[in-house]
Write a protein that holds these residues in place. Structure first.
Motif, PDB file in Angstrom:
ATOM      1  N   ALA A  18       0.851  -1.196   0.000  1.00  0.00           N
ATOM      2  CA  ALA A  18       0.000   0.000   0.000  1.00  0.00           C
ATOM      3  C   ALA A  18       0.881   1.238   0.000  1.00  0.00           C
ATOM      4  CB  ALA A  18      -0.926  -0.011   1.218  1.00  0.00           C
ATOM      5  N   THR A  19       1.404   1.569  -1.156  1.00  0.00           N
ATOM      6  CA  THR A  19       2.399   2.626  -1.280  1.00  0.00           C
ATOM      7  C   THR A  19       1.797   3.910  -1.846  1.00  0.00           C
ATOM      8  OG1 THR A  19       2.998   1.954  -3.515  1.00  0.00           O
ATOM      9  CG2 THR A  19       4.158   0.879  -1.687  1.00  0.00           C
ATOM     10  N   THR A  20       2.579   4.969  -1.750  1.00  0.00           N
ATOM     11  CA  THR A  20       2.174   6.239  -2.351  1.00  0.00           C
ATOM     12  C   THR A  20       2.004   6.089  -3.853  1.00  0.00           C
ATOM     13  OG1 THR A  20       3.362   7.456  -0.628  1.00  0.00           O
ATOM     14  CG2 THR A  20       2.799   8.661  -2.635  1.00  0.00           C
ATOM     15  N   GLU A  21       2.860   5.318  -4.484  1.00  0.00           N
ATOM     16  CA  GLU A  21       2.777   5.121  -5.935  1.00  0.00           C
ATOM     17  C   GLU A  21       1.448   4.491  -6.333  1.00  0.00           C
ATOM     18  OE1 GLU A  21       5.311   3.049  -9.604  1.00  0.00           O
ATOM     19  OE2 GLU A  21       5.677   2.455  -7.520  1.00  0.00           O
ATOM     20  N   VAL A  22       1.030   3.467  -5.586  1.00  0.00           N
ATOM     21  CA  VAL A  22      -0.261   2.832  -5.880  1.00  0.00           C
ATOM     22  C   VAL A  22      -1.395   3.832  -5.653  1.00  0.00           C
ATOM     23  CG1 VAL A  22      -1.872   1.013  -5.185  1.00  0.00           C
ATOM     24  CG2 VAL A  22       0.570   0.513  -5.357  1.00  0.00           C
ATOM     25  N   ALA A  23      -1.310   4.601  -4.575  1.00  0.00           N
ATOM     26  CA  ALA A  23      -2.353   5.606  -4.300  1.00  0.00           C
ATOM     27  C   ALA A  23      -2.438   6.620  -5.432  1.00  0.00           C
ATOM     28  CB  ALA A  23      -2.069   6.306  -2.975  1.00  0.00           C
ATOM     29  N   ARG A  24      -1.307   7.024  -5.979  1.00  0.00           N
ATOM     30  CA  ARG A  24      -1.296   7.968  -7.096  1.00  0.00           C
ATOM     31  C   ARG A  24      -1.961   7.355  -8.329  1.00  0.00           C
ATOM     32  NH1 ARG A  24      -0.706  12.970  -5.145  1.00  0.00           N
ATOM     33  NH2 ARG A  24       1.425  13.535  -4.548  1.00  0.00           N
ATOM     34  N   HIS A  25      -1.720   6.076  -8.578  1.00  0.00           N
ATOM     35  CA  HIS A  25      -2.385   5.418  -9.700  1.00  0.00           C
ATOM     36  C   HIS A  25      -3.902   5.430  -9.518  1.00  0.00           C
ATOM     37  CE1 HIS A  25       1.241   4.286 -11.631  1.00  0.00           C
ATOM     38  NE2 HIS A  25       1.592   3.309 -10.810  1.00  0.00           N
ATOM     39  N   LEU A  26      -4.361   5.182  -8.297  1.00  0.00           N
ATOM     40  CA  LEU A  26      -5.805   5.160  -8.029  1.00  0.00           C
ATOM     41  C   LEU A  26      -6.430   6.530  -8.259  1.00  0.00           C
ATOM     42  CD1 LEU A  26      -5.834   3.008  -4.761  1.00  0.00           C
ATOM     43  CD2 LEU A  26      -6.330   2.243  -7.076  1.00  0.00           C
ATOM     44  N   GLU A  27      -5.683   7.588  -7.981  1.00  0.00           N
ATOM     45  CA  GLU A  27      -6.201   8.946  -8.149  1.00  0.00           C
ATOM     46  C   GLU A  27      -6.584   9.247  -9.590  1.00  0.00           C
ATOM     47  OE1 GLU A  27      -3.234  11.606  -6.726  1.00  0.00           O
ATOM     48  OE2 GLU A  27      -3.848  11.441  -4.619  1.00  0.00           O
ATOM     49  N   ARG A  28      -6.017   8.498 -10.526  1.00  0.00           N
ATOM     50  CA  ARG A  28      -6.303   8.766 -11.933  1.00  0.00           C
ATOM     51  C   ARG A  28      -7.769   8.507 -12.268  1.00  0.00           C
ATOM     52  NH1 ARG A  28      -2.105   6.789 -16.305  1.00  0.00           N
ATOM     53  NH2 ARG A  28      -3.429   8.270 -17.431  1.00  0.00           N
ATOM     54  N   LEU A  29      -8.451   7.731 -11.446  1.00  0.00           N
ATOM     55  CA  LEU A  29      -9.861   7.441 -11.709  1.00  0.00           C
ATOM     56  C   LEU A  29     -10.787   8.496 -11.103  1.00  0.00           C
ATOM     57  CD1 LEU A  29      -8.410   4.584 -12.038  1.00  0.00           C
ATOM     58  CD2 LEU A  29     -10.697   3.652 -11.712  1.00  0.00           C
ATOM     59  N   ALA A  30     -10.242   9.436 -10.334  1.00  0.00           N
ATOM     60  CA  ALA A  30     -11.058  10.491  -9.732  1.00  0.00           C
ATOM     61  C   ALA A  30     -11.600  11.413 -10.839  1.00  0.00           C
ATOM     62  CB  ALA A  30     -10.220  11.274  -8.726  1.00  0.00           C
ATOM     63  N   PRO A  31     -12.671  12.179 -10.580  1.00  0.00           N
ATOM     64  CA  PRO A  31     -13.360  12.346  -9.307  1.00  0.00           C
ATOM     65  C   PRO A  31     -14.255  11.156  -8.967  1.00  0.00           C
ATOM     66  CG  PRO A  31     -14.466  13.616 -10.999  1.00  0.00           C
ATOM     67  CD  PRO A  31     -13.251  13.044 -11.640  1.00  0.00           C
ATOM     68  N   PHE A  32     -14.346  10.893  -7.659  1.00  0.00           N
ATOM     69  CA  PHE A  32     -15.132   9.771  -7.175  1.00  0.00           C
ATOM     70  C   PHE A  32     -16.472  10.246  -6.634  1.00  0.00           C
ATOM     71  CE2 PHE A  32     -10.647   8.339  -6.344  1.00  0.00           C
ATOM     72  CZ  PHE A  32     -10.615   7.421  -7.387  1.00  0.00           C
ATOM     73  N   GLY A  33     -17.466   9.403  -6.797  1.00  0.00           N
ATOM     74  CA  GLY A  33     -18.809   9.709  -6.307  1.00  0.00           C
ATOM     75  C   GLY A  33     -19.785   8.696  -6.860  1.00  0.00           C
ATOM     76  N   ALA A  34     -21.039   9.057  -6.909  1.00  0.00           N
ATOM     77  CA  ALA A  34     -22.066   8.153  -7.425  1.00  0.00           C
ATOM     78  C   ALA A  34     -21.699   7.723  -8.841  1.00  0.00           C
ATOM     79  CB  ALA A  34     -23.419   8.864  -7.429  1.00  0.00           C
ATOM     80  N   GLY A  35     -21.818   6.418  -9.104  1.00  0.00           N
ATOM     81  CA  GLY A  35     -21.532   5.908 -10.435  1.00  0.00           C
ATOM     82  C   GLY A  35     -20.056   5.691 -10.717  1.00  0.00           C
ATOM     83  N   ASN A  36     -19.202   6.233  -9.875  1.00  0.00           N
ATOM     84  CA  ASN A  36     -17.754   6.017  -9.999  1.00  0.00           C
ATOM     85  C   ASN A  36     -17.149   6.103  -8.598  1.00  0.00           C
ATOM     86  OD1 ASN A  36     -15.202   5.650 -11.375  1.00  0.00           O
ATOM     87  ND2 ASN A  36     -14.791   7.812 -10.978  1.00  0.00           N
TER      88      ASN A  36
END
Length: 591
Positions: free
Chosen positions: A483-501
């Motif tokens: 659970a690294t910063t690099e993985v967290a940065r990759h996840l951010e690419r799917l933002a913005p998060f909310g209903a439906g995503n």
């Protein structure tokens, strides 16, 4: 099915099953190859139903790629031509809004746009208690008497045919709405609503501010054709996207398609802090980090909503419209105080409402309906939402005064509460009622409370078979050291998060809690530090709204040395110039 269980968890510490969200391997591989993205990103996109050809626009959403032709919306061309005529003649226009965030944002958008085009503009937001939701004859006539020859109703009006007839012959009316329609639109000049029965645009996930923004685009297009801008500059429509982003998030619209572009681009506009009202509210809430959808949903939205809930209905609209930074700060501070008052009012009824709901769920009711004398109608929707989250049941909450109750409801996925409420009104059980599949509002006499509950139980009978807690959908598993910063940065690419995503929910496999403590306002949160079974670097974890419950107890007890599976969100956290990973815990199970 058992095969779908994550790590065998069929009953977590919060009573939920953990299920994998499937992703089609072929699609995930195709996305990874075409876009050269890490496997975790391609699998998350595939699991969300994003195809290979659509993935690039999902990760980098732009209006150029995703904005549809406004003319797809029924009545849009009629509305745009009439607004263009009003601009050319500098007519006095009135904007009639609503008291929630979408109402305030869509009203602010139209008022700002029309004023920038040279029209004198009046605005009105109805008082929740005295006037109720939507247009009313007295307010409409008052706007016409102020000289408005055109009234634009935003985030309301679709079901207000009788009230709108009060200004027939005095002013023309345009409706810019998104609420579910029951029949033919009102007999007004134009009703632009992607959810009217005869609209074929396929844009039913727009909020009212999204509809208003597309109307502004269509109006500018009409004016351009007429040569209106030959001697003057066109308006900055992109500068209005902060309002559209805020409304889209706070009205819980799916963050897919054009909504995704609205929010991504709108957050960039908001980040410039050029609108004094939003800049002041960000200052008051001490929102200093990079703005995201959570800033809208948890920092800005509740405060703009607070005025309409328990104070002056137009406070939020005035904040969004002011160009004076001193006035903006004063209004923001007032909304902050009103929001604290709202929290106190909410807390005063939460315990009794939860207790009553628990008894109903225990008795096997398909839907929860709780009420109380003097419960403030401005907070019943929030309480209904908390009950829905706690028991995984559609929930309605009403406050009574003088024998009449005003209520609000929230539902769970797959259970259409709005249609049930509309049907109850059509049956004569309710005085008023309408809404969306996930949310509804209503009023009724005290002697019909039992009838309404029985109607909901029958109409929503399938909800009675739902588990006591909603399944938790898991999209990936990590070891603590992974659970690294690099993985967290990759996840951010799917933002913005909310209903439906939704933000990806991951599992930390066999984590050990080495330290845990209560922190935050009235110690309502828990901060912990985790290690993998073989030791290694420690990972910070946070759990919010953790005053009680088995999961909170397990974290604080450090599970007596037993490893835990922890579900939640991995984020990159910036602090004092450094960025580190942080895991936001939402559920857990003893390994």
């Amino acid at each position: 099915m058992t095969a779908d269980l994550v790590l065998g968890v069929s009953h977590s510490l919060s009573g939920r099953r953990w299920l994998w969200r499937p992703a089609e391997d072929r699609v995930a591989a195709g996305i990874a190859q075409k876009l050269v993205v890490p496997e975790i990103v391609s699998r998350l996109l595939a699991a969300r139903g994003v195809g290979i050809d659509a993935a690039a626009d999902f990760l980098e959403p732009t209006l150029r790629a995703l904005l549809p032709d406004p003319s797809l919306l029924m009545d849009m061309d009629v509305a745009a031509e009439r607004l263009a005529a009003a601009v050319r003649r500098a007519e006095t226009v009135a904007v009639f809004g609503d008291y929630d965030v979408d109402g305030a944002c869509s009203a602010a958008l139209m008022v700002s746009f029309l004023r920038a085009m040279g029209c004198p503009v009046h605005h009105h937001v109805p008082d929740r208690i005295l006037e109720g939701y939507g247009p009313n004859p007295a307010a409409l006539i008052a706007l016409a008497d102020l000289g408005a020859s055109l009234i634009v109703c935003v985030d309301c009006g679709t079901a207000a045919g009788d009230a709108l007839s009060a200004v027939a012959g005095k002013a023309e009316v345009i409706i810019l709405d998104h609420h579910k329609s029951e029949g033919a639109p009102p007999p007004v000049l134009a009703t632009v609503n992607p959810n009217r029965l005869d609209d074929t645009s396929g844009l039913g996930t727009l909020c009212a501010a999204g509809v208003a923004f597309m109307t502004a685009i269509a109006t500018v297009r009409a004016l351009r054709r007429l040569g209106f801008f030959s001697a003057r500059a066109e308006p900055d429509l992109i500068g209005l996207l902060d309002l559209v982003a805020l409304a889209t998030v706070c009205d819980v619209m799916p963050l897919t398609g054009v909504n995704r572009a609205f929010v991504c681009q709108g957050l960039k506009v908001m980040g410039r802090r050029a609108r004094p009202g939003i800049a002041a509210l960000l200052e008051v809430t001490q929102a200093r980090d990079k703005l995201n959808a959570s800033t809208c949903g948890f920092a800005l939205g509740p405060r703009i909503n607070a005025g309409g809930r328990i104070s002056e209905a137009d406070l939020g609209l005035r904040l969004l419209l002011t160009e004076d930074r001193v006035e903006a700060l004063a209004l923001a501070e007032k909304l902050e105080a009103v929001n604290r008052q709202r929290q106190d009012v909410e807390a005063s009824i939460m315990d009794s409402a939860m207790h009553a709901a628990e008894l109903q769920v225990g008795a096997g009711r398909a839907a929860v309906l709780v009420s109380g004398e003097g419960w403030h109608p401005g907070v019943v929707g929030i309480v209904a939402g908390r009950i829905k989250e706690r028991f995984n049941r559609p929930a309605c909450v009403a406050g009574f005064a003088d024998g009449v109750g005003k209520g609000s409801g929230r539902s769970v996925p797959g259970v259409d509460l709005g249609s049930a409420v509309i049907a109850a009104r059509q049956e004569g059980i309710l005085l008023t009622g309408g809404g969306h599949p996930m949310a509804a509002g209503f009023s009724l006499r005290a002697d019909r409370l039992g009838d309404f509950h029985a109607f909901l139980d029958e109409r929503l009978a399938g909800a009675g078979a739902l588990p006591s807690a909603a399944d938790l959908v898991i999209e990936g598993a990590l070891a603590v050291r992974g659970a690294t910063t690099e993985v967290a940065r990759h996840l951010e690419r799917l933002a913005p998060f909310g209903a439906g995503n939704e933000e990806p929910t991951l599992v930390l496999n066999r984590a050990r809690v080495v330290r845990a403590e209560r922190v935050g306002r009235e110690a309502g949160s828990i901060r912990a530090f985790l290690e993998g079974e073989g030791g290694g670097p420690r990972l910070k974890a946070m759990m919010f709204r953790a005053r009680e419950g088995a999961l909170a107890d397990a974290l604080l007890a450090r599970s007596e040395g037993v490893p835990m599976h922890l579900a939640g969100h991995l984020r990159a956290e910036a602090w004092n110039g450094s960025v580190t990973p942080c895991f936001i815990v939402s559920d857990g199970a003893v390994a």
